[in-house]
Design an enzyme around this catalytic site. Structure first.
Site, PDB file in Angstrom:
ATOM      1  N   LEU A   1       0.849  -1.196   0.000  1.00 44.37           N
ATOM      2  CA  LEU A   1       0.000   0.000   0.000  1.00 44.37           C
ATOM      3  C   LEU A   1       0.884   1.245   0.000  1.00 44.37           C
ATOM      4  O   LEU A   1       1.692   1.445   0.900  1.00 44.37           O
ATOM      5  CB  LEU A   1      -0.918   0.004   1.229  1.00 44.37           C
ATOM      6  N   ALA A   2       0.723   2.035  -1.039  1.00 47.27           N
ATOM      7  CA  ALA A   2       1.587   3.217  -1.179  1.00 47.27           C
ATOM      8  C   ALA A   2       0.797   4.423  -1.654  1.00 47.27           C
ATOM      9  O   ALA A   2       1.315   5.278  -2.355  1.00 47.27           O
ATOM     10  CB  ALA A   2       2.726   2.904  -2.146  1.00 47.27           C
TER      11      ALA A   2
ATOM     12  N   ARG B   1       2.562  15.203   6.264  1.00 47.00           N
ATOM     13  CA  ARG B   1       3.494  15.630   7.317  1.00 47.00           C
ATOM     14  C   ARG B   1       4.959  15.650   6.894  1.00 47.00           C
ATOM     15  O   ARG B   1       5.815  16.159   7.602  1.00 47.00           O
ATOM     16  CB  ARG B   1       3.319  14.733   8.551  1.00 47.00           C
TER      17      ARG B   1
ATOM     18  N   GLU C   1      -9.394  -0.247  16.239  1.00 49.81           N
ATOM     19  CA  GLU C   1      -8.699   1.010  15.972  1.00 49.81           C
ATOM     20  C   GLU C   1      -8.910   1.949  17.165  1.00 49.81           C
ATOM     21  O   GLU C   1      -9.953   1.912  17.818  1.00 49.81           O
ATOM     22  CB  GLU C   1      -9.226   1.645  14.683  1.00 49.81           C
TER      23      GLU C   1
ATOM     24  N   ASN D   1       6.247   9.038   9.043  1.00 48.07           N
ATOM     25  CA  ASN D   1       5.230  10.039   8.693  1.00 48.07           C
ATOM     26  C   ASN D   1       5.819  11.432   8.527  1.00 48.07           C
ATOM     27  O   ASN D   1       5.238  12.276   7.867  1.00 48.07           O
ATOM     28  CB  ASN D   1       4.145  10.088   9.771  1.00 48.07           C
TER      29      ASN D   1
ATOM     30  N   ARG E   1      34.128  10.340  -7.733  1.00 43.01           N
ATOM     31  CA  ARG E   1      32.821  10.608  -8.353  1.00 43.01           C
ATOM     32  C   ARG E   1      32.536   9.589  -9.447  1.00 43.01           C
ATOM     33  O   ARG E   1      33.317   8.663  -9.666  1.00 43.01           O
ATOM     34  CB  ARG E   1      32.816  12.026  -8.906  1.00 43.01           C
TER      35      ARG E   1
END
Ligand code: UD1
Ligand code: CA
Length: 479
Positions: free
Chosen positions: A27-28, A34, A173, A245, A334
């Site tokens: 799930l994305a 935030r 919940e 978050n 580099r």
């Protein structure tokens, strides 16, 4: 891979069914407000890999044979990242964000196969492949659902895992929990495994009759219990289940990943003298008997061969070091730097898109860009390859055993042949043949005694000026 389609990796799917693989649903579709970022939350990186990337890699390592990712529509960057790290995955846009169960069902097309389902969160990046495998394991022993849980120090905000004499009854919940239920510390990490036989029937019966009017994945637990099916709780460390978050949590997750990478490097035979000051990327490879001094940063794409030494304050990115190379302190490597066996670089040396063959040395204050340096060549202090003319980059080639005197500028395109010698302070604009000596600077002029003569002339002039000033002052004095 096609957005919203069900054709993710058909070959992997077939193979998975035989080898007992499972479908991972990641799930994305989070908003990530935030993070205060223009970038989707799941693309923020830890050890130079996106959080989503960590999850995709972990579920694949755990044996997921089919991968479905639920994304917010229109997030093309997220789709590109999925294509890069999990090319066989299917992508499922979730048009409306109506809860975790709704999100899993957005990937419904990937669930039809009737195989076990493991749900992962794109913003919970620390969960290891081993933990995903542990989460799924109870399904093989007959559990219909397995939930990942921990005894939270402070359970505020988490779904509580409600049990009765050791049996799981439901997950509640926070918003829907009674006072008594809120006192429970056993907390749901969010990730869940559902057996192929029951996954769809459970998911489809989940409603949204709760404080948030959301379809809660966690309701699969009470539904399974009501069906007389068994639900397992798989323990996990609280820190491993941490979601990200905001940037503070991102920083904590980075610290955790760095600690893991350092430990893996150490167990692989590298000495990190002050491990907490060394920053690694997920793909950093350190060989046996590599020594890394304090304060070094390894960007993506670095491979260090056995027996190399990386001295303090060095910064490496997209570079390869072979057996016994010894670099730093204060070296910067580099993109495309290749140091063959036994190459030595000393302080303040920068290498970009250049190969230094075995045993070449640049001990101080040097920039080598777009260059090839032959075996055993010696690059003097302050040597610069002038590789850019303001429009294009050009190459410099230095032959084996060549010696470049200090403070030379090699104006590319140019080559210095094997065994050639360039005098210090030269600006080399034309090719130097092998074994030649090239000096390109003003000729030295020396005049015997001239310094002394000049000094005396200057002193005499100064004395005459002072005498004149004193006389003028006396003339101006009152009687
Ligand atoms: C969830 C769990 C909670 C658990 C907590 C652990 C549910 C109902 N609750 O709560 O029990 O303690 O995780 O952190 O599952 N997502 C979508 N689409 C949606 C909703 C969510 O893709 O419609 C994704 C989010 O981006 C996130 C994950 O699912 O990655 C979890 O959603 P979130 O809203 O953070 O769930 P929590 O309220 O934290
Ligand atoms: Ca969350």
């Amino acid at each position: 891979m096609t957005a919203g389609a069900n054709q993710g990796a058909p070959s992997a799917q077939a193979q998975g069914a035989e080898s007992g693989g499972f479908t991972a649903v990641v799930l994305a579709a989070g908003k990530g407000t935030r993070m205060r970022s223009d970038r989707p939350k799941v693309l923020h990186a830890l050890a130079n890999r996106s959080m989503l990337g960590h999850v995709l890699v972990a579920v694949q390592e755990a044996g997921a044979s089919r991968l479905a990712v639920v994304v917010e529509p229109g997030r093309d960057e997220v789709v590109r990242e999925i294509e890069r790290l999990a090319p066989g995955a299917s992508v499922h846009p979730q048009a409306e964000r109506l809860g975790t169960a709704h999100a899993v069902l957005a990937a419904r097309a990937a669930l039809e196969a009737g195989r076990d389902v493991v749900v992962a969160f794109g913003d919970t990046p620390l969960v290891t492949a081993e933990t995903f495998a542990r989460l799924r394991a109870p399904l093989r022993e007959g559990a219909a659902v397995a939930v990942l849980a921990f005894e939270a120090v402070d359970p505020t905000g988490y779904g509580r895992v409600l049990t009765e004499s050791g049996r799981v009854l439901a997950i509640r919940e926070e918003k829907d929990a009674s006072q008594e239920e809120r006192a429970v510390r056993l907390s749901n990490a969010g990730l869940m495994a559902l057996s192929g036989a029951h996954a769809l029937s459970l998911l489809e019966r989940i409603g949204n009759d709760n404080a948030n009017r959301e379809y809660y994945l966690t309701d699969a637990v009470a539904l399974a219990v009501a069906d007389g099916l068994s639900v397992a709780v798989v323990p996990v460390d609280e820190w491993e289940a941490q979601g990200v978050n905001d940037r503070v949590q991102l920083g904590h997750a980075e610290a955790t990943i760095q600690a893991r990478l350092r430990r893996a490097a150490q167990l692989g035979g590298a000495t990190l003298i002050a491990p907490e000051t060394v920053f690694l990327s997920v793909d950093t490879v350190l060989g046996r008997d590599v020594v890394v001094e304090p304060h070094c940063v390894f960007g993506p794409g670095v491979v260090v061969g056995d027996g190399c030494t990386i001295r303090a304050f060095s910064h490496l990115h997209d570079a390869r070091l072979m057996q016994g190379a010894d670099i730093g302190p204060h070296v910067r490597l580099r993109g495309g730097a290749v140091l063959e066996a036994g190459v030595h670089l000393g302080n303040f040396v920068e290498i970009k898109n250049a190969t230094l063959h075995a045993g070449a040395k640049a001990s101080h204050l040097t920039y080598l860009g777009d260059a090839e340096v032959g075996a055993g060549a010696n690059i003097g202090a302050g040597t610069i390859t002038c590789n850019y003319d303001g429009v294009s980059k050009h190459r410099t080639t230095i032959g084996a055993g060549a010696f470049i005197g200090s403070n030379s500028a090699l104006v590319a395109p140019v080559s210095v042949g094997a065994g050639a010698l360039v005098g210090a302070g030269s600006v080399i604009t034309r090719d130097v043949p092998g074994d030649a000596l090239a000096v390109a600077r003003g000729r030295q002029l020396t005049r015997e005694g001239a310094a002394k003569a000049l000094r005396e002339t200057l002193k005499a002039a100064k004395a005459a000026k002072a005498a004149k000033a004193a006389k003028a002052a006396r003339a101006g004095e009152p009687d």
